[in-house]
Every structure is written in C-alpha cells, then in structure tokens.
Design an enzyme around this catalytic site. Structure first.
Site, PDB file in Angstrom:
ATOM      1  CG  MET A 123      -2.090  -1.243   1.441  1.00  0.00           C
ATOM      2  SD  MET A 123      -3.159  -1.204   0.182  1.00  0.00           S
ATOM      3  CE  MET A 123      -3.855   0.427   1.173  1.00  0.00           C
ATOM      4  CB  SER A 124       4.376   2.088  -0.886  1.00  0.00           C
ATOM      5  OG  SER A 124       4.084   1.246  -1.929  1.00  0.00           O
ATOM      6  CD  GLU A 163      11.940  -7.266  -2.076  1.00  0.00           C
ATOM      7  OE1 GLU A 163      10.174  -7.230  -2.390  1.00  0.00           O
ATOM      8  OE2 GLU A 163      12.060  -8.791  -2.091  1.00  0.00           O
ATOM      9  CE  LYS A 194       7.852   3.379  -2.700  1.00  0.00           C
ATOM     10  NZ  LYS A 194       7.184   1.561  -2.479  1.00  0.00           N
TER      11      LYS A 194
END
Length: 223
Positions: free
Chosen positions: A139-140, A173, A177
């Site tokens: 949920m970033s 990862e 973003k």
C-alpha cells in the site's frame, strides 16, 4: 458508455487537465495543483468542479487522499475511441498483455516464470501502449489510488522524468514509486506517509528503472 454527459466548458477543462496529468506522470493532480493551473483562489473551487464531474459519472473520487481522483475505464475508453476513430482498424485490436506477479531477484521482469497468465485488454484504456501488467504488492502508493492487488499497466523504459510513476528494481525487490532525481541522487517516493523514501544513485548496485506506469486496472475481477 453510450451517451456521455454534457459538461460545462470549465468541467471539460478540468477533465482534460486530470487526463493529461495521468498520461504524462501516471498520477492525477492534487486539488491545489488544479486550482493553481486554472487560477482558482482556493482548492475548494477545484473540489466543487470535481464533485460535479463525479456526479456526472466522468470520474471517481477517493476520500482522504490528496490525489484521490480516478478516471473511469469506460469513460477513458470512450474518450480515446473518439480520438482514434480515424485510425486503421488494426490499431483498435485488443492487446494481449502478460501479467507479472512476484519477481525473483536478478531475473528479468518478463521472465516466463514471473508471468502468471495473459489478458486481452482494450488499448484505449491506457495513455500509452503498455508492455505488461504488474500486480501491485502493498500500500505504499495508496494516496494516489494504487492499491494492493491492482494491476499496473507498464511501458518498458530505462529512464524516467521527475514526477513519473515508475517500476524500479532495488536490490532484490521490484517496487512502484514516484521518481525524483536531484543533486543527492535519485529518490523513489511513496505516496503513503507510513512509508519512507528510498534513496539510490545511478550506479547503485541492483538499481534499475524497469518501466513507466501508463494506466491502472482494479485488481478485482482479474484474480
């Protein structure tokens, strides 16, 4: 969508502003940015027009987030079809896109073992032609409406402009973003205050831009 609702000139202007922001950066503008762009005295004026557009079914508003504006897929598809009506028929054919799930460390993002399945989707749903769909983890990016389980449409790319939503590899990862390049290096910014920015440099080990967000499909119905 059969009959598009009639918009005032100002509503049409705001709708196009939102659409352009999503196409160019992968995310909608804030109310304050809309107000500044159109010369409103306050963000409240922008909010009133957005509420009117929501009532007319042109977009959805997500409460509690500064960028909580989502264009409905049927509306966006209708707009793009109207813009593309004169193109040759092959350009309107459905796209078949691989859906990428969890990505193993060091392996290419489109490696066969990462592809869960493929989906046929309408090209008009996206700002630019995507190369694959990526299932969002976590949920970033919640505050711009990118939620866990959503399918992010991604165009493969190796670089990005400030403000664009990117898929980036950082170490082991792959993350989604907002991209920002500055004197101290590159920041990968979350859109959720519970998460911290990630700072990297162009030459950081294991860092690479994998692609740019060009659209979003709500994950439900694609599981």
């Amino acid at each position: 969508m059969q009959d598009r609702p009639k918009l005032t000139a100002r509503q049409q202007q705001i709708f196009e502003l939102v659409r352009h922001a999503i196409e160019s950066t992968g995310a909608p503008p804030t109310r304050a940015e809309i107000a500044a762009e159109l010369g409103f005295k306050s963000a409240n004026a922008a909010e009133e027009h957005l509420q009117a557009l929501a009532r007319k079914g042109m977009l959805e508003l997500v409460g509690g987030t500064s960028r909580g504006i989502r264009l409905k897929s049927d509306v966006l598809g209708a707009v793009n079809r109207a813009r593309q009506f004169s193109l040759p028929i092959p350009s309107l054919a459905q796209l078949t896109l691989p859906l990428v799930g969890r990505v193993a460390a060091g392996a290419p993002i489109l490696a066969q073992e990462h592809v869960e399945q493929s989906y046929a989707v309408e090209p008009g749903l996206f700002a630019r032609k995507p190369d694959y769909l990526l299932r969002v983890k976590g949920m970033s990016m919640r505050d711009i409406g990118i939620l866990d389980g959503d399918l992010l449409a991604v165009q493969s790319a190796k670089d990005a402009r400030n403000g664009q939503i990117v898929v980036a590899r950082v170490g082991d990862e792959v993350t989604v973003k907002r991209f920002k390049r500055g004197p101290e290096g590159i920041q990968l910014l979350p859109e959720n205050s519970e998460f911290q920015p990630i700072l990297v440099t162009e030459n950081s080990d294991g860092f690479a831009i994998e692609g740019l967000a060009v659209g979003l499909i709500r994950g439900q119905g694609f599981n």
